[in-house]
Design a protein around this motif. Structure first.
Motif: not given
Length: 157
Positions: A57-80
């Motif tokens: 995460v950096n100061r200029t990155s889009e919060f919503a895109s980080h949230m979507a990426r994190a959710k996608k990783l967790l929902q795709s079977g990655h536990n951590t």
């Protein structure tokens, strides 16, 4: 009247420096005019890993895109996954982790580790002269491990 002129001159000088910093940022490197005719160019921080389960995460990155990426990783079977924040982005990284935890309805556990990282800046000689070189500075960092404890799906919000 003299105070107004001095204030105007100072504001004009600050505007010129801000313009130089903005121009340097547009050119691809973050430069800041320093004293003694030297320009400081900040190098990017070294990433500790290149794992695709890490979110930087950096100061200029889009919060919503980080949230979507994190959710996608967790929902795709990655536990951590791990969320990293450096300097001014620490608050954004913490906010991202907490929002994931809230939206998971209790199925996510957070583990936080703080760190101090060493950053290197290049000192570029300016028009007035001055010596180039490097300077080392320290900056705070946070590393948040997000672990999915229960197979509950994340909410879509």
């Amino acid at each position: 009247k003299a105070k107004k002129q001095a204030a105007g001159t100072a504001a004009g000088a600050e505007g010129e420096v801000a313009g130089e910093v903005a121009a340097a940022g547009a050119a691809g490197g973050r430069k800041k005019k320093a004293r003694d005719g030297v320009t400081v160019q900040k190098r990017p921080a070294q990433k500790s890993s290149s794992d695709r389960l890490d979110i930087f995460v950096n100061r200029t990155s889009e919060f919503a895109s980080h949230m979507a990426r994190a959710k996608k990783l967790l929902q795709s079977g990655h536990n951590t996954i791990t969320i990293h924040g450096l300097g001014a982005a620490i608050n954004r990284a913490i906010n991202l982790a907490l929002q994931l935890q809230i939206q998971s309805l209790g199925s996510i556990k957070l583990s936080t580790r703080t760190d101090t990282v060493m950053l290197v800046d290049d000192l570029l000689p300016g028009e007035e002269g001055g010596e180039g070189g490097c300077q080392v500075r320290s900056n705070s960092a946070v590393h948040i491990t997000v672990t999915q404890t229960l197979p509950k799906p994340l909410t879509k919000n």
